[in-house]
Design an enzyme around this catalytic site. Sequence first.
Site, PDB file in Angstrom:
ATOM      1  N   SER A   3      32.954 -18.483 -26.980  1.00 20.08           N
ATOM      2  CA  SER A   3      31.970 -17.312 -27.053  1.00 20.08           C
ATOM      3  C   SER A   3      31.789 -16.946 -28.387  1.00 20.08           C
ATOM      4  CB  SER A   3      32.497 -16.106 -26.083  1.00 20.08           C
ATOM      5  OG  SER A   3      31.132 -15.436 -26.040  1.00 20.08           O
TER       6      SER A   3
ATOM      7  N   GLU B  74      25.116 -22.971 -20.189  1.00 23.66           N
ATOM      8  CA  GLU B  74      25.562 -21.760 -19.493  1.00 23.66           C
ATOM      9  C   GLU B  74      25.458 -20.407 -20.387  1.00 23.66           C
ATOM     10  OE1 GLU B  74      29.549 -22.382 -18.437  1.00 23.66           O
ATOM     11  OE2 GLU B  74      29.000 -24.126 -17.225  1.00 23.66           O
TER      12      GLU B  74
ATOM     13  N   ARG C  61      24.947 -14.338 -23.298  1.00 28.15           N
ATOM     14  CA  ARG C  61      24.632 -13.352 -24.315  1.00 28.15           C
ATOM     15  C   ARG C  61      23.406 -13.538 -24.861  1.00 28.15           C
ATOM     16  NH1 ARG C  61      28.710 -11.526 -27.165  1.00 28.15           N
ATOM     17  NH2 ARG C  61      30.192 -12.858 -26.509  1.00 28.15           N
TER      18      ARG C  61
ATOM     19  N   TYR D 193      37.403  -6.677 -25.534  1.00 27.30           N
ATOM     20  CA  TYR D 193      37.448  -7.782 -24.499  1.00 27.30           C
ATOM     21  C   TYR D 193      36.528  -8.851 -25.559  1.00 27.30           C
ATOM     22  CZ  TYR D 193      39.605  -4.826 -21.126  1.00 27.30           C
ATOM     23  OH  TYR D 193      40.272  -4.008 -20.538  1.00 27.30           O
ATOM     24  N   ASP D 194      35.480  -8.317 -26.223  1.00 28.69           N
ATOM     25  CA  ASP D 194      34.573  -9.454 -26.664  1.00 28.69           C
ATOM     26  C   ASP D 194      34.564  -9.373 -28.326  1.00 28.69           C
ATOM     27  OD1 ASP D 194      32.365 -11.300 -25.977  1.00 28.69           O
ATOM     28  OD2 ASP D 194      31.088  -9.821 -26.655  1.00 28.69           O
TER      29      ASP D 194
ATOM     30  N   CYS E 284      40.825  10.590 -22.381  1.00 28.77           N
ATOM     31  CA  CYS E 284      42.103  11.014 -22.924  1.00 28.77           C
ATOM     32  C   CYS E 284      42.846   9.861 -23.608  1.00 28.77           C
ATOM     33  CB  CYS E 284      42.815  11.847 -21.823  1.00 28.77           C
ATOM     34  SG  CYS E 284      41.987  13.224 -20.939  1.00 28.77           S
ATOM     35  N   ASP E 285      42.515   8.906 -23.600  1.00 23.77           N
ATOM     36  CA  ASP E 285      43.428   7.668 -24.425  1.00 23.77           C
ATOM     37  C   ASP E 285      43.171   7.724 -25.562  1.00 23.77           C
ATOM     38  OD1 ASP E 285      44.683   5.437 -25.003  1.00 23.77           O
ATOM     39  OD2 ASP E 285      43.935   4.055 -23.382  1.00 23.77           O
TER      40      ASP E 285
ATOM     41  N   TYR F 220      28.409  -8.361 -21.976  1.00 23.85           N
ATOM     42  CA  TYR F 220      29.855  -7.809 -21.688  1.00 23.85           C
ATOM     43  C   TYR F 220      29.938  -6.475 -22.010  1.00 23.85           C
ATOM     44  CZ  TYR F 220      30.249 -13.033 -21.689  1.00 23.85           C
ATOM     45  OH  TYR F 220      30.045 -14.280 -21.561  1.00 23.85           O
TER      46      TYR F 220
END
EC number: 4.1.1.17
Length: 461
Positions: free
Chosen positions: A200, A274, A277, A331-332, A360-361, A389
Amino acid sequence: MGSFTKEEFDCHILDEGFTAKDILDQKINEVSSSDDKDAFYVADLGDVLKKHLRWLKALPRVTPFYAVKCNDSRAIVSTLAAIGTGFDCASKTEIQLVQGLGVPPERIIYANPCKQVSQIKYAASNGVQMMTFDSEIELMKVARAHPKAKLVLRIATDDSKAVCRLSVKFGATLKTSRLLLERAKELNIDVIGVSFHVGSGCTDPETFVQAVSDARCVFDMGTEVGFSMYLLDIGGGFPGSEDTKLKFEEITSVINPALDKYFPSDSGVRIIAEPGRYYVASAFTLAVNIIAKKTVWKEQTGSDDEDESNEQTLMYYVNDGVYGSFNCILYDHAHVKALLQKRPKPDEKYYSSSIWGPTCDGLDRIVERCSLPEMHVGDWMLFENMGAYTVAAASTFNGFQRPNIYYVMSRSMWQLMKQIQSHGFPPEVEEQDVGTLPMSCAQESGMDRHPAACASASINV
C-alpha cells in the site's frame, strides 16, 4: 449491478457551484451557537464516480475489485456496486455487506490468503468461488471446506519501496509457487490465476513491472503442471489523492506496457485489481473542533532576543484522534495536515503548534509540530483526503463516538449514476465531461441555503 437510491442513506444533491466544502461550512454554521460541535465528515460520492471514470481511461484492461477493508461505509459500497465494480473481501462480514447490496458472487474475490475454515464454508454456501492462497495448509483447508473453489495463487513481491509492506506476511516465492501448484493438482483443486500486491502506498512503479513478469512465470508453471489459468490480479497500491509524490497516471503508464508485454489482449487472461484508497481517499473531508487549548512557553535560553526566549508553543486538543479517524497515523503511516476553516488575517502571527486527540492516552497525538495562527476553543480544523483506512478502523475508546458522515453528490453526477444503472456507461464519457446542472440545492437536500455557504470565495482553508 447493485441498486443505488439516495433514500438508502442521506445523500444531499448539490446545485451547480455548490460543493462538498460548502456543505461542510454549512454544517459548521448550523452548530455555531451550540455546545455540541462534534467532529464530522463530508463525503463526496461524486468524487468516487469521477475516480472510476479516471480508472476506465487509465487502465482500460483492468477491472477494479474495490478493497472493502479500506472504507466499508454502506454508501461507498453501494455507489461502487451500482457502477459495476467488483469487490475484494477479506472476511465473512465483508462478503455479507457486499452481497446484501445485490452484488453477485462472481463479482467477489475472497482475497485473504489465510482464512478461518468456517468462513471458507460460508463463502462456499454463498457462491463465492474466487479466493486467494499462498500455502499448502490453506490448500488443504480449501480442499476440505470448498472443493469447487477457484483459487488464485498469491505471490510475494519486492515491496521494499511501499509505505505499508505486505509481502513479509503474504505471498509465495517463485520456487514455492511450483510446489503449491503441484500440490493443488494432487488435491484436484482448480487454480485459475495469480495475484500479487506491491504494498500500500507504492512509491516505485517499476515494482509492478517485476511483479507482472513474475506472474507470467507462475502462469507458465501452471501450464506445465496442467492448469489453464485465466486470471491475473495486480492488487492495490494506487494513490488516492494528489498530494502524493507518485501520481496515478505515472503508475498506469508503466503498468499498461507490462500487461501488454506479458499478458497481451489476445492471451485470454482477464485482469483485475484491488484498489482501495484510490477510490475513497480524496472523497472524505473531516472537520474537528478544538475542545481545549494549552500554552507552553519555551525555557529561557539566555538570549537577549526576547522573541526567541519567550516564544510560545500552542497545544490544541480536538474531538477526534488516533483511536478514531486518525488511526491512519498509526496503522497506515499517514501524515495529515490541518487546514483552517476560517481564512487567517494577512498579518496574523503564526505559532509553533501541536494537535492532540481527546482520549486520556498520551500517545493520542495527531500532529507533532506545525505552524498555525492562534486559535481558540470552539474553532474548527479541517483534514482533507481522509477517506482511506480511517472510518473502517476507528474505535470508541474512552467512549468517544465515531464522527457522523454527511454524503453529497452533484446533480450531474447523480444523473450519470442513474444512467449507468439503466443503460451502462455512456460511450466516451470522461471525468472532465461531467458538468453540473442548475437546481435548488435547498429543495434537493432539505437544508436551508446559507448565502455565505454558497459563495466559493468563503472556502479558503
